[in-house]
Design a protein around this motif. Structure first.
Motif, short mmCIF file in Angstrom:
data_model
loop_
_atom_site.label_atom_id
_atom_site.label_comp_id
_atom_site.label_asym_id
_atom_site.label_seq_id
_atom_site.Cartn_x
_atom_site.Cartn_y
_atom_site.Cartn_z
N PRO A 1 0.83 -1.22 0.00
CA PRO A 1 0.00 0.00 0.00
C PRO A 1 0.86 1.26 0.00
N LEU A 2 0.41 2.28 -0.71
CA LEU A 2 1.19 3.50 -0.87
C LEU A 2 1.43 4.20 0.46
N ASP A 3 0.40 4.24 1.33
CA ASP A 3 0.58 4.93 2.61
C ASP A 3 1.56 4.18 3.51
N VAL A 4 1.58 2.85 3.42
CA VAL A 4 2.54 2.07 4.19
C VAL A 4 3.96 2.36 3.72
N ALA A 5 4.15 2.39 2.39
CA ALA A 5 5.48 2.68 1.84
C ALA A 5 5.93 4.08 2.22
N PHE A 6 5.02 5.03 2.22
CA PHE A 6 5.35 6.40 2.59
C PHE A 6 5.85 6.46 4.03
N CYS A 7 5.14 5.78 4.93
CA CYS A 7 5.55 5.78 6.34
C CYS A 7 6.88 5.04 6.52
N LYS A 8 7.10 3.99 5.74
CA LYS A 8 8.38 3.30 5.82
C LYS A 8 9.51 4.20 5.33
N ALA A 9 9.24 5.01 4.31
CA ALA A 9 10.26 5.93 3.81
C ALA A 9 10.63 6.94 4.89
N LEU A 10 9.64 7.48 5.58
CA LEU A 10 9.91 8.50 6.59
C LEU A 10 10.53 7.92 7.85
N SER A 11 10.32 6.63 8.10
CA SER A 11 10.90 6.02 9.31
C SER A 11 12.15 5.21 9.00
N VAL A 12 12.66 5.31 7.76
CA VAL A 12 13.90 4.63 7.35
C VAL A 12 13.82 3.14 7.71
N HIS A 13 12.87 2.49 7.10
CA HIS A 13 12.57 1.07 7.35
C HIS A 13 13.77 0.19 7.00
N PRO A 14 14.13 -0.78 7.89
CA PRO A 14 13.59 -0.99 9.24
C PRO A 14 14.43 -0.33 10.33
N MET A 15 15.55 0.30 9.93
CA MET A 15 16.50 0.81 10.92
C MET A 15 15.87 1.84 11.84
N GLY A 16 15.13 2.79 11.27
CA GLY A 16 14.58 3.87 12.07
C GLY A 16 13.64 3.38 13.14
N ALA A 17 12.81 2.38 12.79
CA ALA A 17 11.86 1.86 13.77
C ALA A 17 12.57 1.18 14.92
N VAL A 18 13.71 0.52 14.64
CA VAL A 18 14.46 -0.12 15.72
C VAL A 18 15.03 0.93 16.66
N VAL A 19 15.59 2.00 16.07
CA VAL A 19 16.09 3.10 16.91
C VAL A 19 14.95 3.70 17.72
N GLY A 20 13.80 3.89 17.08
CA GLY A 20 12.64 4.40 17.81
C GLY A 20 12.19 3.47 18.91
N HIS A 21 12.28 2.18 18.67
CA HIS A 21 11.91 1.18 19.67
C HIS A 21 12.85 1.25 20.87
N VAL A 22 14.15 1.38 20.59
CA VAL A 22 15.13 1.51 21.67
C VAL A 22 14.83 2.74 22.51
N MET A 23 14.51 3.85 21.83
CA MET A 23 14.21 5.10 22.54
C MET A 23 12.96 4.96 23.40
N SER A 24 11.96 4.25 22.90
CA SER A 24 10.71 4.11 23.66
C SER A 24 10.88 3.19 24.86
N ASN A 25 11.97 2.40 24.87
CA ASN A 25 12.26 1.53 26.02
C ASN A 25 13.40 2.08 26.86
#
Length: 684
Positions: free
Chosen positions: A517-541
């Motif tokens: 889906p286009l909106d999923v790809a857009f969000c992955k682009a902005l969160s630097v998939h998958p690296m960004g989400a891992v960094v964000g996960h570390v920050m949230s913990n």
């Protein structure tokens, strides 16, 4: 006026000892005044000495300041002008009547600053000066009423005790899960006098903590104290309180330009503490790879721009073991290469002990030389980092243009200007290999990077690679606050700017070029998939900005992808149902993970859409019509601007396409299995 006696010349045969000068500061003749303005003249002597066999001495770490000299120190009854901050430090360091003289090393006095040759030579000894001394005295200036310096010191001593307790509790998983650490921190902060933490924060805002040379001076010290007039405490105890300062700094904006994380890194290395965001190194005495330190210290200041590089050579991998670090990426997996590297290092050390050259075997780019023009120093370092094995283009990811490069700029567009403050967070910590074949050594033998600097036109970088796309639309530069609502609004604005008249989320069921889906790809682009989400996960913990869980580098791609997919899904579901239902705690945590990723990597960048349909985020100076390319040996794609005779380098970018980011397209191209045609890019 005092004239320096020349240091012994470098021997033509055999090893030359590390000669320097030591100041002997004589006691005052009358009881000291509480005000440095009422100080009697300073008297002392300078004596040449061998650092490896000298009498005990202390080393002063301080900032010169910009004010002109207002007083003198009399050396052998001859005056030498000194600046106000040094005069203030000497006032509180000078022995009282009846006490023995004090032996000190002070750069402004012990080095003949008028001699470029001597400065270059002495800089190579700087690490030894601060390593061999009895203790380092970090003079941060006079007490300031506006920051209640006494209160700040008292708060520092209390919180340093708490930080030691927190370090012990962190080893207990049950204590972490039960919130014991949070309770300890909360009680400590609540028990401080009103305004104490703010005063401690102001202490770290002082000029001292933002000057480049003082980092090495503290990092190599065995014992260090911080001093302001008569106030004194352990330097490492003081920086341990950054555990609390980081989490309680005022203001709602994202901080990309801070010096405090470097000081906490020094504390973790000195104390043996380790948290997930600290990148450890195997080189004794090093704080990490040269590129990491240069990036972390962009916010630090230096009077001479060459010192932005020279000041970290004594505390980085490449500066301490230049032969070893030429192969450090591959030697762990190759026993023969590791043995060869060890042998070469041994030969280098043997020769250096008997050679008059102060650094035989050390590349010219890693030798301090104040006679070289600043652009030449920066360009030479970039060339070295590109040409050293395994010849990756990592240094290109540290180029951060705030404005479009111009032809009259003395720095090539592909050379990082380490003296400019950081504007974005570098893409690192992931396993992106856009221009790298596997295995690395196999790709090395195929690479034509040896001709990178073969152009007769100075400052030109010649690289081969392939075209990814032409930029069709770009968003405005993404700036936002640290709160979740501000980040969410920034994501929605970027969507509207790239994909106008399309609903978000949903996009009417439109699909991205990868099929998702286009909106999923857009969000992955902005969160630097998958690296960004891992960094964000570390920050949230994490707690107070310091990571207690696994770092991004410790997670495999499967786990990282799962975290990223969950974060993107939760964010889009939250937007679609915001206000209609109460989200679960797990979903809200996943949304926080996504917003953290956006906060880390999107701030200061632009989102873009290519004519070919690729989404991504790139440098703030990119615009419509720019070209996205993959250069062989580069981990990330890059954004170039075509000119009449050459390309201009604008920065690296992330493209939402696993085949590109993981190097699968490069594999096909380099092994003749199809893909885009290979092109040659002349960049300057």
């Amino acid at each position: 006026m005092y004239k320096y006696q020349p240091l012994p010349p470098v021997s033509k045969t055999g090893r030359t000892p590390p000669f320097t000068r030591i100041l002997t500061l004589f006691p005052s003749t009358s009881p000291p005044s509480s005000s440095p303005d009422d100080s009697e003249p300073f008297h002392g002597t300078l004596a040449i000495t061998n650092l490896e066999s000298t009498q005990p001495y202390e080393a002063l770490s301080y900032t010169w300041g910009t004010a002109d000299p207002e007083t003198y120190i009399w050396l052998d009854d001859l005056p030498l002008p000194i600046k106000p901050n040094l005069a203030a430090a000497l006032h509180f360091l000078r022995p009282s009547p009846g006490q023995p003289p004090r032996r000190l090393w002070i750069d402004a006095l012990c080095i003949d600053q008028s001699s470029l040759e001597e400065r270059s030579r002495q800089v190579q000894y700087m690490r030894l000066v601060y390593k061999y001394c009895q203790r380092v005295i970090a003079w941060i200036g006079l007490k300031q009423e506006s920051e209640a310096t006494e209160v700040a010191f008292e708060a520092g001593k209390v919180l340093s005790d708490v930080s030691r307790l927190v370090a012990d509790l962190r080893k207990d998983a049950a204590a972490m899960e039960d919130g014991v650490v949070r309770d300890v921190v909360g009680n400590a902060l609540g028990g401080l006098p009103e305004g104490a933490l703010l005063n401690l924060q102001k202490l770290f805002d002082r000029e001292y903590f933002h000057r480049t040379w003082v980092v090495q001076e503290i990092a190599v010290a065995n014992v260090a104290v911080v001093k302001s007039e008569e106030l004194e405490m352990s330097f490492f105890d003081l920086v341990s309180t950054l555990l609390f300062v980081f989490g309680n700094r005022p203001g709602g904006k994202i901080e990309t330009n801070t010096s405090l994380d470097v000081w906490y890194l020094i504390f973790t290395r000195q104390s043996g503490a380790h948290s997930g965001h600290v990148r450890l190194t195997e080189i004794p005495g090093s704080l990490g790879p040269l590129l990491d330190l240069l990036e972390q210290m962009r916010a630090f200041k230096a009077t001479d721009l060459r010192d932005k590089i020279y000041s970290v050579l004594g505390i980085c991998d490449e500066g301490l073991q230049p032969v070893t670090t030429r192969t450090h990426i591959t030697q762990r997996s190759d026993r023969w290469l590791r043995s060869l590297t060890t042998a070469i290092t041994g030969v280098q050390n043997f020769v250096n002990e008997r050679n008059p050259d102060l650094g035989w075997g050390i590349p010219a780019a890693l030798k301090p030389d104040y006679t070289r023009p600043v652009p030449e120093v920066y360009t030479g370092l970039a060339k070295f980092l590109i040409s050293k094995m395994p010849m990756f283009l990592d240094v290109l990811s540290y180029v951060q243009h705030r404005t479009t490069p111009t032809p009259d700029d003395p720095y090539p567009s592909w050379v990082p200007k380490w003296f400019e403050s950081k504007s974005v967070t570098v893409f690192r910590g992931g396993d992106f290999t856009a221009g790298i074949c596997t295995p690395p050594l196999g790709d090395f033998f195929q690479s034509r990077i040896q001709r990178a600097f073969s152009s007769p036109i100075p400052g030109t970088l010649i690289m081969d690679g392939f075209h990814v796309g032409v930029v069709h639309r770009v968003s405005n530069v993404m700036n936002f606050g640290s709160d979740g609502h501000s980040k969410t609004e920034a994501v929605q604005r970027a969507w509207t700017e790239l994909l106008p008249n399309m609903p978000f989320p949903g996009a009417n069921g439109s699909r991205y070029i990868t099929g998702e889906p286009l909106d999923v790809a857009f969000c992955k682009a902005l969160s630097v998939h998958p690296m960004g989400a891992v960094v964000g996960h570390v920050m949230s913990n994490s707690m107070d900005g310091f990571h207690f869980s696994a770092s991004a580098s410790e997670m495999n791609r499967q786990i990282a992808t799962g975290i990223s997919d969950a974060a993107v899904g939760a964010f889009l579901s939250g937007l679609a149902g915001e206000g209609d239902e109460v989200l679960s705690a797990e979903s809200e945590k996943a949304r926080v993970t996504f917003r953290n990723a956006v906060g880390v990597y999107c701030y200061g960048r632009r989102a873009f859409l290519t004519r070919e349909g690729h989404l991504g985020i790139g440098p703030p100076v990119m615009q419509e019509g720019d070209e996205v390319v993959v250069l062989f040996r580069g981990r990330m794609p890059y954004v170039l601007r075509r000119g009449p005779t050459h390309h201009v380098f604008l920065g690296d970018c992330y493209v939402c396409d696993d085949n590109i980011m993981r190097g699968l397209v490069t594999e096909s191209v380099r092994h003749g299995r199809g893909g885009p045609p290979v092109g040659l890019y002349g960049i300057r």
